[in-house]
Design an enzyme around this catalytic site. Structure first.
Site, PDB file in Angstrom:
ATOM      1  N   ARG A 105     186.050 145.607  21.424  1.00 13.83           N
ATOM      2  CA  ARG A 105     185.454 144.284  21.673  1.00 13.83           C
ATOM      3  C   ARG A 105     184.170 144.397  22.474  1.00 13.83           C
ATOM      4  O   ARG A 105     183.203 143.669  22.224  1.00 13.83           O
ATOM      5  CB  ARG A 105     186.466 143.393  22.401  1.00 13.83           C
ATOM      6  N   ARG A 121     197.950 139.393  25.292  1.00 15.04           N
ATOM      7  CA  ARG A 121     197.298 139.313  23.983  1.00 15.04           C
ATOM      8  C   ARG A 121     197.240 140.695  23.345  1.00 15.04           C
ATOM      9  O   ARG A 121     196.970 141.683  24.028  1.00 15.04           O
ATOM     10  CB  ARG A 121     195.871 138.745  24.145  1.00 15.04           C
ATOM     11  N   ARG A 177     178.713 134.147  17.738  1.00 15.72           N
ATOM     12  CA  ARG A 177     178.869 135.495  18.287  1.00 15.72           C
ATOM     13  C   ARG A 177     177.868 136.460  17.701  1.00 15.72           C
ATOM     14  O   ARG A 177     177.832 137.615  18.081  1.00 15.72           O
ATOM     15  CB  ARG A 177     180.269 136.000  17.943  1.00 15.72           C
ATOM     16  N   ARG A 210     195.362 140.206  32.416  1.00 10.22           N
ATOM     17  CA  ARG A 210     195.512 138.841  31.876  1.00 10.22           C
ATOM     18  C   ARG A 210     196.888 138.663  31.231  1.00 10.22           C
ATOM     19  O   ARG A 210     197.389 139.531  30.545  1.00 10.22           O
ATOM     20  CB  ARG A 210     194.430 138.564  30.840  1.00 10.22           C
ATOM     21  N   LYS A 251     184.933 132.895  30.342  1.00  7.92           N
ATOM     22  CA  LYS A 251     184.419 131.752  29.559  1.00  7.92           C
ATOM     23  C   LYS A 251     185.524 130.716  29.340  1.00  7.92           C
ATOM     24  O   LYS A 251     185.319 129.523  29.542  1.00  7.92           O
ATOM     25  CB  LYS A 251     183.887 132.226  28.193  1.00  7.92           C
TER      26      LYS A 251
HETATM   27  P1  AP5 Z   1     189.157 134.430  30.459  1.00  6.61           P
HETATM   28  O1  AP5 Z   1     188.705 133.110  30.966  1.00  6.61           O
HETATM   29  O2  AP5 Z   1     190.352 134.476  29.578  1.00  6.61           O
HETATM   30  O3  AP5 Z   1     187.909 135.216  29.810  1.00  6.61           O
HETATM   31  P2  AP5 Z   1     187.116 134.982  28.465  1.00  6.61           P
HETATM   32  O4  AP5 Z   1     185.682 135.213  28.744  1.00  6.61           O
HETATM   33  O5  AP5 Z   1     187.502 133.675  27.851  1.00  6.61           O
HETATM   34  O6  AP5 Z   1     187.686 136.220  27.637  1.00  6.61           O
HETATM   35  P3  AP5 Z   1     188.224 136.366  26.172  1.00  6.61           P
HETATM   36  O7  AP5 Z   1     188.842 137.744  26.137  1.00  6.61           O
HETATM   37  O8  AP5 Z   1     189.124 135.238  25.773  1.00  6.61           O
HETATM   38  O9  AP5 Z   1     186.932 136.326  25.348  1.00  6.61           O
HETATM   39  P4  AP5 Z   1     186.718 136.892  23.981  1.00  6.61           P
HETATM   40  O10 AP5 Z   1     185.393 136.351  23.664  1.00  6.61           O
HETATM   41  O11 AP5 Z   1     186.865 138.362  23.846  1.00  6.61           O
HETATM   42  O12 AP5 Z   1     187.977 136.316  23.136  1.00  6.61           O
HETATM   43  P5  AP5 Z   1     188.094 135.181  22.054  1.00  6.61           P
HETATM   44  O13 AP5 Z   1     189.406 134.537  22.236  1.00  6.61           O
HETATM   45  O14 AP5 Z   1     186.876 134.351  21.975  1.00  6.61           O
HETATM   46  O15 AP5 Z   1     189.417 135.375  31.734  1.00  6.61           O
HETATM   47  C1  AP5 Z   1     189.861 136.707  31.583  1.00  6.61           C
HETATM   48  C2  AP5 Z   1     190.848 137.050  32.716  1.00  6.61           C
HETATM   49  O16 AP5 Z   1     190.156 137.021  33.976  1.00  6.61           O
HETATM   50  C3  AP5 Z   1     192.020 136.063  32.878  1.00  6.61           C
HETATM   51  O17 AP5 Z   1     193.142 136.782  33.316  1.00  6.61           O
HETATM   52  C4  AP5 Z   1     191.546 135.089  33.966  1.00  6.61           C
HETATM   53  O18 AP5 Z   1     192.629 134.518  34.670  1.00  6.61           O
HETATM   54  C5  AP5 Z   1     190.706 136.005  34.846  1.00  6.61           C
HETATM   55  N1  AP5 Z   1     189.567 135.356  35.478  1.00  6.61           N
HETATM   56  C6  AP5 Z   1     188.709 134.451  34.910  1.00  6.61           C
HETATM   57  N2  AP5 Z   1     187.740 134.113  35.793  1.00  6.61           N
HETATM   58  C7  AP5 Z   1     187.979 134.840  36.929  1.00  6.61           C
HETATM   59  C8  AP5 Z   1     187.311 134.952  38.194  1.00  6.61           C
HETATM   60  N3  AP5 Z   1     186.186 134.248  38.471  1.00  6.61           N
HETATM   61  N4  AP5 Z   1     187.812 135.777  39.109  1.00  6.61           N
HETATM   62  C9  AP5 Z   1     188.932 136.503  38.851  1.00  6.61           C
HETATM   63  N5  AP5 Z   1     189.631 136.454  37.693  1.00  6.61           N
HETATM   64  C10 AP5 Z   1     189.139 135.625  36.728  1.00  6.61           C
HETATM   65  O19 AP5 Z   1     188.096 136.055  20.695  1.00  6.61           O
HETATM   66  C11 AP5 Z   1     189.165 136.903  20.379  1.00  6.61           C
HETATM   67  C12 AP5 Z   1     188.964 137.478  18.993  1.00  6.61           C
HETATM   68  O20 AP5 Z   1     188.928 136.422  18.015  1.00  6.61           O
HETATM   69  C13 AP5 Z   1     187.652 138.253  18.754  1.00  6.61           C
HETATM   70  O21 AP5 Z   1     187.735 139.587  19.179  1.00  6.61           O
HETATM   71  C14 AP5 Z   1     187.508 138.122  17.227  1.00  6.61           C
HETATM   72  O22 AP5 Z   1     188.371 139.018  16.561  1.00  6.61           O
HETATM   73  C15 AP5 Z   1     187.987 136.709  16.969  1.00  6.61           C
HETATM   74  N6  AP5 Z   1     186.902 135.720  17.038  1.00  6.61           N
HETATM   75  C16 AP5 Z   1     186.807 134.669  17.912  1.00  6.61           C
HETATM   76  N7  AP5 Z   1     185.675 133.988  17.689  1.00  6.61           N
HETATM   77  C17 AP5 Z   1     185.039 134.615  16.667  1.00  6.61           C
HETATM   78  C18 AP5 Z   1     183.803 134.401  15.994  1.00  6.61           C
HETATM   79  N8  AP5 Z   1     182.971 133.403  16.371  1.00  6.61           N
HETATM   80  N9  AP5 Z   1     183.465 135.237  14.989  1.00  6.61           N
HETATM   81  C19 AP5 Z   1     184.277 136.241  14.607  1.00  6.61           C
HETATM   82  N10 AP5 Z   1     185.460 136.512  15.205  1.00  6.61           N
HETATM   83  C20 AP5 Z   1     185.830 135.714  16.239  1.00  6.61           C
END
Ligand code: AP5
Length: 209
Positions: A167, A156, A89, A123, A14
């Site tokens: 997660r 991370r 979420r 990552r 994403k």
């Molecule tokens: P990446 O693009 O980083 O994936 P992503 O879907 O963004 O994954 P996240 O882990 O960031 O999502 P998340 O929702 O768990 O974390 P968030 O920061 O929102 O890609 C992943 C890897 O794959 C990278 O290495 C990339 O290079 C690679 N890649 C990408 N596309 C590829 C492809 N096509 N082919 C090959 N490789 C590829 O949330 C983190 C924490 O914050 C949560 O757990 C929670 O504690 C808190 N939080 C955030 N938002 C909220 C909310 N709304 N409510 C409550 N808590 C929240």
């Protein structure tokens, strides 16, 4: 105006796609994960509280996240549209969002769990500029350092095996019901999120209307 929500499990890509799309459409990429991590590294009261939940892979309480999101949505650049990544979420967060702004489109990143675990363990992130790398699919030119500013890359804290397991469980419990809700509202387009970054990028563009 584009008011887009990206939904999908952790590691689905994403953030990677949101950055590309934001550049192309000229609208901001709003990631609640990035906002919370920035607050945590700045050491604000909110950041310190959020950090404990994030390290474990649990959701930060709705009221804390809503405060930070509301402030970001009020900034001038978000008035032209936005790409929301990581919010909402759960169903309660979607209700809070609907009170602030309508959403026109939800892109659901669909991908098998086995791929996610690999992507997350490989990552690496630049703590200075936020660029996201992958040791296998998008490695930095110089091992362990950011291509843009040379900063040593970090992993991370919530990409540990245990936090990733939590997660994924949180995603199944809290976020899948939200996906079902958005489906009943006719807002969802599914983007198969396997394959290369460029392939997924092309599918995202095709899914936009
Ligand atoms: P990446 O693009 O980083 O994936 P992503 O879907 O963004 O994954 P996240 O882990 O960031 O999502 P998340 O929702 O768990 O974390 P968030 O920061 O929102 O890609 C992943 C890897 O794959 C990278 O290495 C990339 O290079 C690679 N890649 C990408 N596309 C590829 C492809 N096509 N082919 C090959 N490789 C590829 O949330 C983190 C924490 O914050 C949560 O757990 C929670 O504690 C808190 N939080 C955030 N938002 C909220 C909310 N709304 N409510 C409550 N808590 C929240």
């Amino acid at each position: 105006m584009h008011r887009i929500v990206l939904l999908g499990p952790p590691g689905a890509g994403k953030g990677t796609q949101a950055k590309r799309l934001a550049k192309e459409l000229g609208i901001p990429h709003l990631s609640t994960g990035e906002l919370l991590r920035a607050a945590a590294s700045a050491g604000t009261a909110l950041g310190r509280e959020a950090d404990g939940y994030m390290r474990q892979g649990r959701l930060v309480p709705d009221a804390l996240v809503l405060g930070i999101l509301r402030e970001r949505l009020a900034a001038a650049d978000a008035h032209r549209g936005f790409i929301l990544d990581g919010y909402p979420r759960n169903v309660a967060q979607a209700q809070s969002l609907a009170e602030i702004t309508p959403v026109e489109q939800v892109l659901y990143f669909e991908i098998p769990e086995s791929v996610l675990v690999d992507r997350l363990s490989q990552r690496r992130n630049c703590p200075t500029c936020g660029t996201v790398y992958n040791l296998v699919t998008q490695p930095p030119r110089q091992s362990g350092r950011c291509d843009r500013d040379g900063t040593p890359l970090i992993q991370r804290t919530d990409d540990s095996e245990e936090a990733v397991r939590t997660r994924l469980a949180v995603y199944r419990e809290a976020t899948v019901p939200l996906l079902d809700l958005y489906r009943t509202q006719g807002l969802v387009r599914t983007v198969p999120a396997g394959g290369s970054v460029e392939e997924v990028d092309a599918r995202v563009r095709a899914a936009l209307h």
